[in-house]
Write an enzyme that holds these catalytic residues in place. Structure first.
Site, PDB file in Angstrom:
ATOM      1  CB  CYS A  97     -14.647  58.926 -58.527  1.00 43.45           C
ATOM      2  SG  CYS A  97     -15.471  59.742 -57.426  1.00 43.45           S
ATOM      3  CD  GLU A  98     -18.083  52.970 -57.165  1.00 41.30           C
ATOM      4  OE1 GLU A  98     -18.671  52.695 -58.808  1.00 41.30           O
ATOM      5  OE2 GLU A  98     -17.305  52.530 -56.336  1.00 41.30           O
ATOM      6  CG  HIS A  99     -15.583  56.834 -54.233  1.00 45.02           C
ATOM      7  ND1 HIS A  99     -14.764  56.621 -54.762  1.00 45.02           N
ATOM      8  CD2 HIS A  99     -15.662  56.248 -53.266  1.00 45.02           C
ATOM      9  CE1 HIS A  99     -14.250  54.755 -54.704  1.00 45.02           C
ATOM     10  NE2 HIS A  99     -15.157  54.658 -53.772  1.00 45.02           N
ATOM     11  CG  HIS A 100     -15.321  62.372 -53.901  1.00 41.24           C
ATOM     12  ND1 HIS A 100     -14.426  61.454 -54.077  1.00 41.24           N
ATOM     13  CD2 HIS A 100     -15.613  62.962 -52.908  1.00 41.24           C
ATOM     14  CE1 HIS A 100     -13.822  61.543 -52.873  1.00 41.24           C
ATOM     15  NE2 HIS A 100     -14.426  61.954 -51.922  1.00 41.24           N
ATOM     16  CD  GLN A 138      -7.238  55.175 -63.264  1.00 37.00           C
ATOM     17  OE1 GLN A 138      -7.296  55.786 -62.480  1.00 37.00           O
ATOM     18  NE2 GLN A 138      -6.333  54.755 -63.486  1.00 37.00           N
ATOM     19  CG  HIS A 166      -8.831  60.447 -59.637  1.00 34.56           C
ATOM     20  ND1 HIS A 166     -10.595  59.135 -59.489  1.00 34.56           N
ATOM     21  CD2 HIS A 166      -7.758  59.221 -60.743  1.00 34.56           C
ATOM     22  CE1 HIS A 166     -10.175  58.089 -60.334  1.00 34.56           C
ATOM     23  NE2 HIS A 166      -8.522  58.005 -60.706  1.00 34.56           N
ATOM     24  CB  CYS A 168     -12.537  63.369 -56.072  1.00 37.82           C
ATOM     25  SG  CYS A 168     -11.530  61.797 -56.166  1.00 37.82           S
TER      26      CYS A 168
HETATM   27  N1  LIG Z   1      -9.838  53.115 -55.448  1.00 33.51           N
HETATM   28  C1  LIG Z   1      -9.699  53.645 -55.834  1.00 33.51           C
HETATM   29  N2  LIG Z   1     -10.525  55.033 -54.919  1.00 33.51           N
HETATM   30  C2  LIG Z   1     -11.049  55.742 -55.706  1.00 33.51           C
HETATM   31  C3  LIG Z   1     -11.368  56.112 -56.663  1.00 33.51           C
HETATM   32  N3  LIG Z   1     -12.208  57.671 -57.761  1.00 33.51           N
HETATM   33  C4  LIG Z   1     -11.581  57.693 -56.238  1.00 33.51           C
HETATM   34  N4  LIG Z   1     -11.192  57.621 -55.338  1.00 33.51           N
HETATM   35  C5  LIG Z   1     -11.726  57.488 -53.234  1.00 33.51           C
HETATM   36  O1  LIG Z   1     -12.042  57.251 -52.715  1.00 33.51           O
HETATM   37  C6  LIG Z   1     -11.922  57.563 -51.857  1.00 33.51           C
HETATM   38  C7  LIG Z   1     -13.264  58.094 -50.743  1.00 33.51           C
HETATM   39  O2  LIG Z   1     -13.036  57.813 -49.569  1.00 33.51           O
HETATM   40  P1  LIG Z   1     -13.321  58.196 -48.238  1.00 33.51           P
HETATM   41  O3  LIG Z   1     -12.978  58.327 -47.365  1.00 33.51           O
HETATM   42  O4  LIG Z   1     -14.799  57.847 -48.231  1.00 33.51           O
HETATM   43  O5  LIG Z   1     -13.683  59.712 -49.430  1.00 33.51           O
HETATM   44  P2  LIG Z   1     -13.304  61.110 -48.259  1.00 33.51           P
HETATM   45  O6  LIG Z   1     -13.779  61.981 -47.140  1.00 33.51           O
HETATM   46  O7  LIG Z   1     -13.856  62.812 -49.635  1.00 33.51           O
HETATM   47  O8  LIG Z   1     -11.584  61.010 -49.192  1.00 33.51           O
HETATM   48  P3  LIG Z   1     -11.127  62.101 -49.214  1.00 33.51           P
HETATM   49  O9  LIG Z   1     -10.746  62.577 -50.834  1.00 33.51           O
HETATM   50  O10 LIG Z   1      -9.856  61.143 -48.394  1.00 33.51           O
HETATM   51  O11 LIG Z   1     -11.349  63.216 -48.998  1.00 33.51           O
HETATM   52  C8  LIG Z   1     -11.011  58.441 -51.928  1.00 33.51           C
HETATM   53  O12 LIG Z   1      -9.414  58.417 -50.874  1.00 33.51           O
HETATM   54  C9  LIG Z   1     -10.615  58.805 -53.438  1.00 33.51           C
HETATM   55  O13 LIG Z   1      -9.205  59.533 -52.993  1.00 33.51           O
HETATM   56  C10 LIG Z   1     -11.097  55.142 -57.769  1.00 33.51           C
HETATM   57  O14 LIG Z   1     -11.238  55.343 -58.646  1.00 33.51           O
HETATM   58  N5  LIG Z   1     -10.780  54.413 -57.595  1.00 33.51           N
HETATM   59 ZN   LIG Z   2     -13.941  60.401 -56.004  1.00 37.70          ZN
END
Ligand SMILES: Nc1nc2c(ncn2[C@@H]2O[C@H](COP(=O)(O)OP(=O)(O)OP(=O)(O)O)[C@@H](O)[C@H]2O)c(=O)[nH]1
Ligand SMILES: [Zn+2]
Length: 208
Positions: A97-100, A138, A166, A168
């Site tokens: 996942c690109e976020h984490h 995804q 996921h 994360c």
């Molecule tokens: N739509 C989508 N979201 C994703 C995917 N992979 C991870 N995420 C979400 O990306 C979001 C990033 O949210 P943020 O609030 O910026 O990050 P965060 O504070 O780490 O969020 P939490 O995971 O809720 O603790 C999270 O809700 C993750 O669950 C994906 O493939 N698609």
């Molecule tokens: Zn993630």
């Protein structure tokens, strides 16, 4: 200068074949700093080679940036009159996942209805890998696979479903251990409800 993984050929890495030494050294430098910032002794025996291992692992997991998935399909396109659904299901997906930058892991189910050309079955799985081995969400992964097949083979329709867990969401954050995310994208003949339902029925069926 470039070097290969432990001097071995890795089939999944054939498109770039070797790690770029400059990139690897730069990544090693930064991962050593990361270890130190996390409070570790980066010089201790168990961690000594970790920056190198991680540098290689991360390049492996993002090798999709160096691959043109359209070329994979074009490399095995065969003229054929078959105009029924072709489904490759249960293709393992390992993406990040690109976020984490944590893994998401699951299965992709891909179908298309040929319109003059079929492609090698393994090429469908290779296209999934080429897009999965990048930093992804995804939803985009699902759509990129669909678009690639649609644009390259010009079939009568394409359908992609991905189910994934996921890390994360399980190892950290909301810490839900059993939630599965399902994404889907359809085009062409799959916009017809009956065709789409047939696809869903076939991917849900226990086979073999
Ligand atoms: N739509 C989508 N979201 C994703 C995917 N992979 C991870 N995420 C979400 O990306 C979001 C990033 O949210 P943020 O609030 O910026 O990050 P965060 O504070 O780490 O969020 P939490 O995971 O809720 O603790 C999270 O809700 C993750 O669950 C994906 O493939 N698609
Ligand atoms: Zn993630």
């Amino acid at each position: 200068m470039e070097f290969s993984i432990n001097g071995q050929e890795d089939k999944g890495f054939t498109k770039i074949e070797k790690y770029n030494q400059e990139t690897t050294e730069e990544l090693m430098y930064h991962y050593k700093k990361v270890l130190e910032l996390l409070g570790e002794d980066a010089e201790r025996e168990g961690l000594e080679k970790t920056p190198l291992r991680v540098a290689k692992a991360m390049q492996f997991l993002t090798q999709g940036y160096h691959i043109k998935p359209e070329d994979i399909l074009r490399s095995a396109m065969f003229k054929e009159d078959y105009k029924q659904m072709v489904i490759v299901k249960d293709i393992e997906v390992y993406s990040m996942c690109e976020h984490h930058m944590l893994p998401f892991v699951g299965r992709a189910h891909v179908a298309y209805i040929p319109n003059g050309y079929i492609t090698g079955l393994s090429k469908i799985a290779r296209v999934v890998d080429a897009f999965a081995r990048r930093l992804q969400v995804q939803e985009r992964l699902t759509t990129q696979i669909k678009d690639c097949i649609n644009d390259t083979l010009s079939p009568l329709g394409v359908a992609v479903v991905i189910e994934a867990q996921h890390m994360c969401m399980s190892m950290r954050g909301v810490q839900k251990q059993n939630s599965i995310t399902t994404t889907s994208d359809f085009t062409g003949a799959f916009e017809n409800l009956a065709t789409r339902e047939e696809f869903i029925r076939l991917i849900s069926a226990k086979t073999i």
